[in-house]
Design a protein around this motif. Sequence first.
Motif, mmCIF file in Angstrom:
data_model
loop_
_atom_site.group_PDB
_atom_site.id
_atom_site.type_symbol
_atom_site.label_atom_id
_atom_site.label_comp_id
_atom_site.label_asym_id
_atom_site.label_seq_id
_atom_site.Cartn_x
_atom_site.Cartn_y
_atom_site.Cartn_z
ATOM 1 N N ALA A 1 -4.356 -10.514 -25.413
ATOM 2 C CA ALA A 1 -3.010 -9.979 -25.190
ATOM 3 C C ALA A 1 -2.055 -11.085 -24.749
ATOM 4 O O ALA A 1 -2.353 -11.826 -23.812
ATOM 5 C CB ALA A 1 -3.064 -8.871 -24.139
ATOM 6 N N LYS B 1 0.586 -8.001 -21.670
ATOM 7 C CA LYS B 1 -0.618 -7.255 -21.270
ATOM 8 C C LYS B 1 -0.381 -5.757 -21.057
ATOM 9 O O LYS B 1 0.693 -5.347 -20.596
ATOM 10 C CB LYS B 1 -1.154 -7.798 -19.934
ATOM 11 C CG LYS B 1 -1.285 -9.303 -19.835
ATOM 12 C CD LYS B 1 -2.481 -9.813 -20.575
ATOM 13 C CE LYS B 1 -2.732 -11.276 -20.272
ATOM 14 N NZ LYS B 1 -3.699 -11.870 -21.215
ATOM 15 N N TYR B 2 -1.452 -5.030 -21.331
ATOM 16 C CA TYR B 2 -1.568 -3.603 -20.966
ATOM 17 C C TYR B 2 -2.224 -3.554 -19.594
ATOM 18 O O TYR B 2 -3.337 -4.051 -19.422
ATOM 19 C CB TYR B 2 -2.419 -2.940 -22.043
ATOM 20 C CG TYR B 2 -3.266 -1.746 -21.639
ATOM 21 C CD1 TYR B 2 -2.714 -0.653 -20.953
ATOM 22 C CD2 TYR B 2 -4.614 -1.685 -21.997
ATOM 23 C CE1 TYR B 2 -3.507 0.449 -20.632
ATOM 24 C CE2 TYR B 2 -5.400 -0.586 -21.679
ATOM 25 C CZ TYR B 2 -4.851 0.469 -20.990
ATOM 26 O OH TYR B 2 -5.632 1.549 -20.672
ATOM 27 N N TRP B 3 -1.542 -2.998 -18.615
ATOM 28 C CA TRP B 3 -2.151 -2.848 -17.286
ATOM 29 C C TRP B 3 -1.585 -1.609 -16.610
ATOM 30 O O TRP B 3 -0.423 -1.578 -16.236
ATOM 31 C CB TRP B 3 -1.932 -4.099 -16.411
ATOM 32 C CG TRP B 3 -2.908 -4.143 -15.263
ATOM 33 C CD1 TRP B 3 -2.604 -4.048 -13.931
ATOM 34 C CD2 TRP B 3 -4.330 -4.269 -15.344
ATOM 35 N NE1 TRP B 3 -3.758 -4.103 -13.180
ATOM 36 C CE2 TRP B 3 -4.833 -4.235 -14.030
ATOM 37 C CE3 TRP B 3 -5.243 -4.387 -16.399
ATOM 38 C CZ2 TRP B 3 -6.206 -4.320 -13.738
ATOM 39 C CZ3 TRP B 3 -6.591 -4.488 -16.118
ATOM 40 C CH2 TRP B 3 -7.051 -4.446 -14.807
ATOM 41 N N SER C 1 -15.238 -4.493 -25.563
ATOM 42 C CA SER C 1 -14.894 -3.081 -25.725
ATOM 43 C C SER C 1 -13.804 -2.910 -26.788
ATOM 44 O O SER C 1 -13.818 -1.936 -27.532
ATOM 45 C CB SER C 1 -14.477 -2.451 -24.398
ATOM 46 O OG SER C 1 -13.340 -3.075 -23.904
ATOM 47 N N SER D 1 -11.186 2.718 -25.744
ATOM 48 C CA SER D 1 -10.745 1.659 -24.829
ATOM 49 C C SER D 1 -9.332 1.309 -25.249
ATOM 50 O O SER D 1 -9.105 1.034 -26.432
ATOM 51 C CB SER D 1 -11.670 0.447 -24.993
ATOM 52 O OG SER D 1 -11.181 -0.645 -24.261
ATOM 53 N N GLY D 2 -8.398 1.317 -24.303
ATOM 54 C CA GLY D 2 -6.981 1.145 -24.657
ATOM 55 C C GLY D 2 -6.746 -0.008 -25.625
ATOM 56 O O GLY D 2 -6.204 0.179 -26.722
ATOM 57 N N SER D 3 -7.192 -1.196 -25.227
ATOM 58 C CA SER D 3 -6.865 -2.387 -26.026
ATOM 59 C C SER D 3 -7.546 -2.379 -27.391
ATOM 60 O O SER D 3 -7.201 -3.181 -28.259
ATOM 61 C CB SER D 3 -7.232 -3.653 -25.254
ATOM 62 O OG SER D 3 -8.609 -3.639 -24.910
ATOM 63 N N SER E 1 -12.037 -2.990 -16.083
ATOM 64 C CA SER E 1 -10.598 -2.845 -16.315
ATOM 65 C C SER E 1 -10.174 -1.380 -16.158
ATOM 66 O O SER E 1 -9.051 -1.120 -15.717
ATOM 67 C CB SER E 1 -10.169 -3.418 -17.665
ATOM 68 O OG SER E 1 -11.045 -3.065 -18.680
ATOM 69 N N HIS F 1 -6.934 -0.446 -14.103
ATOM 70 C CA HIS F 1 -5.769 0.315 -14.610
ATOM 71 C C HIS F 1 -5.410 1.420 -13.619
ATOM 72 O O HIS F 1 -4.248 1.696 -13.363
ATOM 73 C CB HIS F 1 -6.101 0.969 -15.957
ATOM 74 C CG HIS F 1 -6.232 -0.001 -17.090
ATOM 75 N ND1 HIS F 1 -5.224 -0.863 -17.460
ATOM 76 C CD2 HIS F 1 -7.251 -0.256 -17.941
ATOM 77 C CE1 HIS F 1 -5.620 -1.606 -18.491
ATOM 78 N NE2 HIS F 1 -6.852 -1.251 -18.786
ATOM 79 N N MET G 1 0.879 -9.641 -14.313
ATOM 80 C CA MET G 1 -0.264 -8.717 -14.254
ATOM 81 C C MET G 1 -1.195 -9.090 -13.095
ATOM 82 O O MET G 1 -1.654 -8.221 -12.339
ATOM 83 C CB MET G 1 -1.050 -8.722 -15.568
ATOM 84 C CG MET G 1 -2.252 -7.782 -15.523
ATOM 85 S SD MET G 1 -3.255 -7.792 -17.021
ATOM 86 C CE MET G 1 -4.097 -9.369 -16.858
ATOM 87 N N ASP H 1 -7.082 -12.690 -18.810
ATOM 88 C CA ASP H 1 -7.281 -11.238 -18.822
ATOM 89 C C ASP H 1 -7.966 -10.785 -17.524
ATOM 90 O O ASP H 1 -7.868 -11.464 -16.519
ATOM 91 C CB ASP H 1 -8.080 -10.822 -20.068
ATOM 92 C CG ASP H 1 -7.149 -10.574 -21.267
ATOM 93 O OD1 ASP H 1 -5.929 -10.484 -21.070
ATOM 94 O OD2 ASP H 1 -7.661 -10.463 -22.379
#
Length: 330
Positions: A15, A18-20, A108, A140-142, A192, A196, A242, A282
């Motif tokens: 990423a 980032k997704y957090w 994942s 898994s989100g990502s 993760s 989250h 993040m 990450d």
Amino acid sequence: MGNYTATAFAHPNIAFIKYWGDIDPDLHIPANGSISMNLRELFSRTSVSFDPALEHDQFTLDGRPIDKTGLERVRSLLKKVRRMAGIELFATVESHNNFPMGTGIASSASGFAALSLAASKAAGLNLDEKALSCLARSGSGSACRSIPSGFVEWQAGGNDEESYAFSIAPPEHWDLVDCIALVSQDEKPISSSEGHYMAKTSLLQPARVADAPRRLFLCRQAIHAHDFDALAEVVELDSNLMHAVMITSTPPLLYWQPATVTIMQEVESWRKDGLMVCYTVDAGPNVHVLCSREVSGEVTDRLQKLSGVQKVLVAHPGGPANFENGYSNT
Ligand code: PMV
């Protein structure tokens, strides 16, 4: 319905934005959109067979049977596929990663992307890219970003149908290289998913999320214009934001190790000296060092010489999740 069996592969992704944090932790609807690049040299290969003789789902990862949380997450994705296809058969899932577990590279994302493609095909479904991305996100989100090709954006969306990823540029658009400096190969102490969940306990998370559209815009623009300096600035800022949220969560979450900080500082000083290089980290201590192809040999050599760096993996922009024979649903 076809022959109940299919095999697919998918790459992990790194990423840039980032997704957090989630607004819906069960569906993995993210608090903010994100942008990533698929990693060509690394992949998960997953086979799924729905079999009338089975009495429950089975899952092996690199030849070892997986139970508890791992199996539960796979099972709930299979349940979704069964519901969509209108079948009631259980499945055997065999997944292999070509990168060793415990290298700190999230398997994942590639694992759930490959599983979504293989399981839906084996169940007789022909899902389009958007539906596959939503399905992978539920595991898994990502993982939703490992379905489309190359440089990918995940629009937060706000609900199950609208939260999916799409390609913003093909892999050949920009020959960036990710030199991944491994400083630890231990399993991370906090997953993760837990991270989250904790993100909302940080006072900084609302500010990070509120500013995300601006960073997404800058990142998109930098990719389209091949502007490495602009990319470096926003990628490092986003990673640091993040980790600032992580460190200020309750309880605090610090993934960095001393070697992580050393690499970040070295990368900064190399860039000041004119090398096209930047870092992003990450949910772990390993550092992804992005650079242009011309300097990737030099960057890898420099990273290998730093104390605390165990190994450097090198990856170029990768394609979409796909079937083994190269046929794609998209
Ligand atoms: O998809 P998850 O739950 O493994 O979360 C991924 C979180 C980060 O890797 C830290 C950021 C990202 O956007 O990939």
